[in-house]
Design a protein around this motif. Structure first.
Motif, PDB file in Angstrom:
ATOM      1  N   ILE A  23      44.213  33.568  45.808  1.00 24.12           N
ATOM      2  CA  ILE A  23      44.408  34.373  47.132  1.00 24.12           C
ATOM      3  C   ILE A  23      43.089  35.078  47.539  1.00 24.12           C
ATOM      4  N   GLY A  24      42.710  35.674  46.234  1.00 29.07           N
ATOM      5  CA  GLY A  24      41.677  36.486  46.240  1.00 29.07           C
ATOM      6  C   GLY A  24      39.993  36.116  46.601  1.00 29.07           C
ATOM      7  N   GLN A  25      40.132  34.681  45.951  1.00 35.46           N
ATOM      8  CA  GLN A  25      38.930  34.119  46.272  1.00 35.46           C
ATOM      9  C   GLN A  25      39.038  33.530  47.736  1.00 35.46           C
ATOM     10  N   LEU A  26      40.037  33.061  48.339  1.00 34.59           N
ATOM     11  CA  LEU A  26      39.942  32.405  49.625  1.00 34.59           C
ATOM     12  C   LEU A  26      39.780  33.695  50.553  1.00 34.59           C
ATOM     13  N   LEU A  27      40.326  34.861  50.218  1.00 34.10           N
ATOM     14  CA  LEU A  27      40.155  36.065  51.244  1.00 34.10           C
ATOM     15  C   LEU A  27      38.533  36.465  51.048  1.00 34.10           C
ATOM     16  N   ALA A  28      37.950  36.260  49.890  1.00 34.33           N
ATOM     17  CA  ALA A  28      36.655  37.133  49.876  1.00 34.33           C
ATOM     18  C   ALA A  28      35.837  35.978  50.762  1.00 34.33           C
ATOM     19  N   GLU A  29      36.002  34.596  50.450  1.00 36.81           N
ATOM     20  CA  GLU A  29      35.360  33.537  51.545  1.00 36.81           C
ATOM     21  C   GLU A  29      35.544  33.754  52.881  1.00 36.81           C
ATOM     22  N   LYS A  30      36.755  34.094  53.106  1.00 38.53           N
ATOM     23  CA  LYS A  30      36.982  34.196  54.769  1.00 38.53           C
ATOM     24  C   LYS A  30      36.230  35.403  55.351  1.00 38.53           C
ATOM     25  N   LEU A  31      36.265  36.762  54.459  1.00 43.11           N
ATOM     26  CA  LEU A  31      35.620  38.024  54.658  1.00 43.11           C
ATOM     27  C   LEU A  31      34.039  37.876  54.365  1.00 43.11           C
ATOM     28  N   GLY A  32      33.634  37.040  53.780  1.00 45.49           N
ATOM     29  CA  GLY A  32      32.295  37.044  53.398  1.00 45.49           C
ATOM     30  C   GLY A  32      31.889  38.176  52.432  1.00 45.49           C
ATOM     31  N   ARG A  33      32.811  38.345  51.461  1.00 41.98           N
ATOM     32  CA  ARG A  33      32.584  39.311  50.520  1.00 41.98           C
ATOM     33  C   ARG A  33      32.524  38.851  49.166  1.00 41.98           C
ATOM     34  N   VAL A 154      52.770  41.849  50.458  1.00 42.56           N
ATOM     35  CA  VAL A 154      52.437  40.540  51.037  1.00 42.56           C
ATOM     36  C   VAL A 154      53.449  39.759  50.495  1.00 42.56           C
ATOM     37  N   ASN A 155      54.582  38.907  51.029  1.00 41.82           N
ATOM     38  CA  ASN A 155      55.276  38.048  50.309  1.00 41.82           C
ATOM     39  C   ASN A 155      54.812  36.618  50.268  1.00 41.82           C
ATOM     40  N   VAL A 156      54.651  36.319  49.033  1.00 43.68           N
ATOM     41  CA  VAL A 156      54.087  34.748  48.771  1.00 43.68           C
ATOM     42  C   VAL A 156      54.895  33.613  48.201  1.00 43.68           C
ATOM     43  N   ASP A 157      56.344  33.802  48.544  1.00 39.33           N
ATOM     44  CA  ASP A 157      57.305  33.251  48.331  1.00 39.33           C
ATOM     45  C   ASP A 157      56.939  31.334  48.755  1.00 39.33           C
ATOM     46  N   THR A 158      56.963  31.660  50.127  1.00 33.31           N
ATOM     47  CA  THR A 158      56.898  30.400  50.941  1.00 33.31           C
ATOM     48  C   THR A 158      55.625  29.979  51.536  1.00 33.31           C
ATOM     49  N   LEU A 159      54.717  30.873  51.781  1.00 35.54           N
ATOM     50  CA  LEU A 159      53.302  30.424  52.442  1.00 35.54           C
ATOM     51  C   LEU A 159      52.392  29.938  51.570  1.00 35.54           C
ATOM     52  N   THR A 160      51.477  29.248  51.883  1.00 40.41           N
ATOM     53  CA  THR A 160      50.532  28.457  51.032  1.00 40.41           C
ATOM     54  C   THR A 160      49.227  29.592  50.651  1.00 40.41           C
ATOM     55  N   PRO A 161      48.409  29.592  49.650  1.00 39.86           N
ATOM     56  CA  PRO A 161      47.365  30.719  49.393  1.00 39.86           C
ATOM     57  C   PRO A 161      46.594  30.836  50.708  1.00 39.86           C
ATOM     58  N   GLU A 162      46.207  29.605  51.303  1.00 43.08           N
ATOM     59  CA  GLU A 162      45.483  29.595  52.816  1.00 43.08           C
ATOM     60  C   GLU A 162      46.070  30.590  53.723  1.00 43.08           C
ATOM     61  N   GLN A 163      47.476  30.378  54.001  1.00 40.29           N
ATOM     62  CA  GLN A 163      48.126  31.182  55.009  1.00 40.29           C
ATOM     63  C   GLN A 163      48.318  32.458  54.610  1.00 40.29           C
ATOM     64  N   ILE A 164      48.492  32.655  53.337  1.00 36.61           N
ATOM     65  CA  ILE A 164      48.587  34.177  53.112  1.00 36.61           C
ATOM     66  C   ILE A 164      46.975  35.176  53.099  1.00 36.61           C
ATOM     67  N   ALA A 165      45.974  34.135  52.694  1.00 40.45           N
ATOM     68  CA  ALA A 165      44.540  34.829  53.061  1.00 40.45           C
ATOM     69  C   ALA A 165      44.387  35.051  54.645  1.00 40.45           C
ATOM     70  N   ASP A 166      44.748  34.117  55.457  1.00 37.26           N
ATOM     71  CA  ASP A 166      44.691  34.255  56.899  1.00 37.26           C
ATOM     72  C   ASP A 166      45.530  35.407  57.469  1.00 37.26           C
ATOM     73  N   HIS A 167      46.584  35.658  56.813  1.00 37.48           N
ATOM     74  CA  HIS A 167      47.592  36.800  57.172  1.00 37.48           C
ATOM     75  C   HIS A 167      47.032  37.909  56.918  1.00 37.48           C
ATOM     76  N   MET A 168      46.343  38.090  55.802  1.00 30.00           N
ATOM     77  CA  MET A 168      45.727  39.065  55.189  1.00 30.00           C
ATOM     78  C   MET A 168      44.459  39.485  56.137  1.00 30.00           C
ATOM     79  N   VAL A 169      43.593  38.525  56.499  1.00 29.69           N
ATOM     80  CA  VAL A 169      42.338  38.671  57.328  1.00 29.69           C
ATOM     81  C   VAL A 169      42.967  39.304  58.634  1.00 29.69           C
ATOM     82  N   ARG A 170      44.147  38.825  59.174  1.00 30.65           N
ATOM     83  CA  ARG A 170      44.563  39.339  60.543  1.00 30.65           C
ATOM     84  C   ARG A 170      44.783  40.929  60.230  1.00 30.65           C
TER      85      ARG A 170
END
Ligand code: SKM
Length: 173
Positions: A23-33, A154-170
């Motif tokens: 999730i950290g990798q995806l989030l960093a990509e989405k935020l350009g960090r 952030v609950n990670v039981d049911t969402l995909t890593p992609e969905q979780i990263a998107d949620h965090m970006v929002r």
């Protein structure tokens, strides 16, 4: 001095197997960090896998390396996404360094969904190798209290890593 919100590190915590690295990798990509995984950085710095550090130097030596690395990282870096080792938040100095320099997200999952991930984790997590399943459940529950204290969860039981990263970006915007 307080660090402006948009310059703070985004720090991911939670139990082994919650998905901090993915999730950290995806989030960093989405935020350009830039993304850093504390366990991987410690392995690189010391030239040894974490399992080997536990085996040949012992857990206290690993905890010291972890503290040195993360406290310094918090003092020196800004605007990164950092995922921490599952046990690091049990150390007071790490907790306070992170809370000062970062926005901390706890990736939370239930014991039931964690158990489904157990088989994938056992080989690379020495903490699991020396404990019975009952002891792991106890560790899981006692750590959850510390992870959950004062951080965004952030609950990670049911969402995909992609969905979780998107949620965090929002949430961050
Ligand atoms: O930092 C590694 C190491 O295997 C210890 C650990 C823990 O105590 O939960 C989690 C991993 O990320």
């Amino acid at each position: 001095i307080d660090i402006p919100l948009n310059q703070k590190n985004i720090i991911l915590i939670g139990f082994m197997g919650a998905g901090k690295t993915t999730i950290g990798q995806l989030l960093a990509e989405k935020l350009g960090r830039r993304f850093l995984d504390a366990d991987q950085e410690i392995e690189r710095l010391h030239g040894m896998p974490v399992t080997e550090i536990f085996k040949s130097l012992g857990e206290p030596a690993f905890r010291q390396m972890e503290k040195d690395y993360i406290v310094e990282l918090c003092q020196q870096s800004r605007e990164q996404v950092v995922s921490l080792g599952g046990g690091s938040f049990m150390q007071d100095e790490i907790r306070s360094a992170c809370l000062h320099s970062g926005i901390v997200y706890h990736l939370d999952l239930t014991w039931e969904s964690w158990k489904e991930r157990f088989a994938e984790l056992i080989d690379t997590r020495p903490i699991l190798q020396s404990r019975s399943i009952e002891e792991i459940e106890e560790l899981f529950n006692s750590r959850k209290i510390i992870y959950a204290d004062n951080h965004h969860t952030v609950n990670v039981d049911t969402l995909t890593p992609e969905q979780i990263a998107d949620h965090m970006v929002r949430h961050l915007r």
